[in-house]
Design a protein around this motif. Sequence first.
Motif, PDB file in Angstrom:
ATOM      1  N   GLU A  29       0.869  -1.172   0.000  1.00 49.55           N
ATOM      2  CA  GLU A  29       0.000   0.000   0.000  1.00 49.55           C
ATOM      3  C   GLU A  29       0.909   1.226   0.000  1.00 49.55           C
ATOM      4  O   GLU A  29       1.807   1.336   0.827  1.00 49.55           O
ATOM      5  CB  GLU A  29      -0.879  -0.013   1.240  1.00 49.55           C
ATOM      6  CG  GLU A  29      -1.835   1.148   1.336  1.00 49.55           C
ATOM      7  CD  GLU A  29      -2.721   1.044   2.569  1.00 49.55           C
ATOM      8  OE1 GLU A  29      -3.585   0.153   2.609  1.00 49.55           O
ATOM      9  OE2 GLU A  29      -2.504   1.853   3.496  1.00 49.55           O
ATOM     10  N   SER A  31       1.167   5.391   0.093  1.00 50.59           N
ATOM     11  CA  SER A  31       0.508   6.658   0.409  1.00 50.59           C
ATOM     12  C   SER A  31       1.416   7.794  -0.040  1.00 50.59           C
ATOM     13  O   SER A  31       2.601   7.814   0.292  1.00 50.59           O
ATOM     14  CB  SER A  31       0.261   6.793   1.911  1.00 50.59           C
ATOM     15  OG  SER A  31      -0.584   5.776   2.367  1.00 50.59           O
ATOM     16  N   LEU A  43      -3.051  10.636  -1.460  1.00 49.65           N
ATOM     17  CA  LEU A  43      -3.431   9.596  -2.400  1.00 49.65           C
ATOM     18  C   LEU A  43      -2.979   8.271  -1.814  1.00 49.65           C
ATOM     19  O   LEU A  43      -1.802   8.125  -1.440  1.00 49.65           O
ATOM     20  CB  LEU A  43      -2.754   9.804  -3.759  1.00 49.65           C
ATOM     21  CG  LEU A  43      -3.268  10.949  -4.619  1.00 49.65           C
ATOM     22  CD1 LEU A  43      -2.852  12.287  -4.083  1.00 49.65           C
ATOM     23  CD2 LEU A  43      -2.798  10.788  -6.028  1.00 49.65           C
ATOM     24  N   PHE A  45      -2.817   4.206  -2.576  1.00 46.16           N
ATOM     25  CA  PHE A  45      -2.899   3.209  -3.640  1.00 46.16           C
ATOM     26  C   PHE A  45      -2.809   1.820  -3.018  1.00 46.16           C
ATOM     27  O   PHE A  45      -1.921   1.556  -2.206  1.00 46.16           O
ATOM     28  CB  PHE A  45      -1.766   3.422  -4.639  1.00 46.16           C
ATOM     29  CG  PHE A  45      -1.790   4.784  -5.274  1.00 46.16           C
ATOM     30  CD1 PHE A  45      -2.572   5.033  -6.385  1.00 46.16           C
ATOM     31  CD2 PHE A  45      -1.031   5.825  -4.741  1.00 46.16           C
ATOM     32  CE1 PHE A  45      -2.599   6.285  -6.961  1.00 46.16           C
ATOM     33  CE2 PHE A  45      -1.050   7.080  -5.317  1.00 46.16           C
ATOM     34  CZ  PHE A  45      -1.842   7.312  -6.432  1.00 46.16           C
ATOM     35  N   TYR A  46      -3.706   0.927  -3.423  1.00 42.72           N
ATOM     36  CA  TYR A  46      -3.814  -0.406  -2.830  1.00 42.72           C
ATOM     37  C   TYR A  46      -3.330  -1.483  -3.804  1.00 42.72           C
ATOM     38  O   TYR A  46      -3.557  -1.387  -5.007  1.00 42.72           O
ATOM     39  CB  TYR A  46      -5.269  -0.688  -2.447  1.00 42.72           C
ATOM     40  CG  TYR A  46      -5.864   0.390  -1.575  1.00 42.72           C
ATOM     41  CD1 TYR A  46      -5.533   0.491  -0.222  1.00 42.72           C
ATOM     42  CD2 TYR A  46      -6.718   1.345  -2.104  1.00 42.72           C
ATOM     43  CE1 TYR A  46      -6.060   1.499   0.570  1.00 42.72           C
ATOM     44  CE2 TYR A  46      -7.255   2.359  -1.319  1.00 42.72           C
ATOM     45  CZ  TYR A  46      -6.919   2.427   0.019  1.00 42.72           C
ATOM     46  OH  TYR A  46      -7.443   3.434   0.804  1.00 42.72           O
ATOM     47  N   VAL A  48      -0.200  -2.433  -4.702  1.00 49.93           N
ATOM     48  CA  VAL A  48       0.748  -1.786  -5.606  1.00 49.93           C
ATOM     49  C   VAL A  48       1.765  -2.804  -6.130  1.00 49.93           C
ATOM     50  O   VAL A  48       2.208  -3.691  -5.400  1.00 49.93           O
ATOM     51  CB  VAL A  48       1.472  -0.641  -4.859  1.00 49.93           C
ATOM     52  CG1 VAL A  48       2.579  -0.048  -5.689  1.00 49.93           C
ATOM     53  CG2 VAL A  48       0.470   0.419  -4.439  1.00 49.93           C
ATOM     54  N   CYS A  95      -1.589  -0.354  -9.660  1.00 51.35           N
ATOM     55  CA  CYS A  95      -2.323  -0.652  -8.436  1.00 51.35           C
ATOM     56  C   CYS A  95      -3.712  -1.181  -8.778  1.00 51.35           C
ATOM     57  O   CYS A  95      -4.204  -0.998  -9.890  1.00 51.35           O
ATOM     58  CB  CYS A  95      -2.422   0.571  -7.535  1.00 51.35           C
ATOM     59  SG  CYS A  95      -3.490   1.867  -8.149  1.00 51.35           S
ATOM     60  N   ASP A  97      -6.533  -0.408  -6.803  1.00 53.53           N
ATOM     61  CA  ASP A  97      -7.503   0.655  -6.523  1.00 53.53           C
ATOM     62  C   ASP A  97      -6.790   1.771  -5.771  1.00 53.53           C
ATOM     63  O   ASP A  97      -5.648   1.613  -5.339  1.00 53.53           O
ATOM     64  CB  ASP A  97      -8.661   0.110  -5.696  1.00 53.53           C
ATOM     65  CG  ASP A  97      -9.922   0.966  -5.791  1.00 53.53           C
ATOM     66  OD1 ASP A  97      -9.942   1.933  -6.590  1.00 53.53           O
ATOM     67  OD2 ASP A  97     -10.884   0.693  -5.056  1.00 53.53           O
ATOM     68  N   PHE A  98      -7.479   2.883  -5.601  1.00 50.28           N
ATOM     69  CA  PHE A  98      -6.887   4.011  -4.889  1.00 50.28           C
ATOM     70  C   PHE A  98      -7.982   4.894  -4.317  1.00 50.28           C
ATOM     71  O   PHE A  98      -9.141   4.844  -4.740  1.00 50.28           O
ATOM     72  CB  PHE A  98      -5.964   4.821  -5.803  1.00 50.28           C
ATOM     73  CG  PHE A  98      -6.675   5.492  -6.943  1.00 50.28           C
ATOM     74  CD1 PHE A  98      -7.114   6.798  -6.845  1.00 50.28           C
ATOM     75  CD2 PHE A  98      -6.912   4.794  -8.119  1.00 50.28           C
ATOM     76  CE1 PHE A  98      -7.773   7.410  -7.896  1.00 50.28           C
ATOM     77  CE2 PHE A  98      -7.573   5.403  -9.179  1.00 50.28           C
ATOM     78  CZ  PHE A  98      -8.004   6.706  -9.066  1.00 50.28           C
TER      79      PHE A  98
END
Length: 107
Positions: A29, A31, A43, A45-46, A48, A95, A97-98
């Motif tokens: 993850e 940030s 922001l 981001f998941y 990654v 990624c 999702d975000f």
Amino acid sequence: MKSDILKDIQGQQIEILEFILNRVDYQLELSLKISCNNEIHLLVFYNVSNINIEALSMPLQIEGFEILSNKNLGYDKSMNYKINDFEENKLSFYCEDFDVFNLDGDT
């Protein structure tokens, strides 16, 4: 609103103020606390992957920041989005999702 904030930062110069990479439930993850157009955003981001960082110094100036959707191209879900600096190629990654948060007020 996520789409409104994205519209404001797409293709713009951003300054990355904080860069945090964590492992959460066996996934990365990322940030990014950024400054763009005199506003501060977070922001997140998941899931990654494929992180490429060419010049790591803080704060990091990025010209032409963009988030591209690959959802309709049949990519693996971990590559739903490609995030990159299309001017100088200092930062790029994929990624699943975000989320985008405006730290100056509304989320």
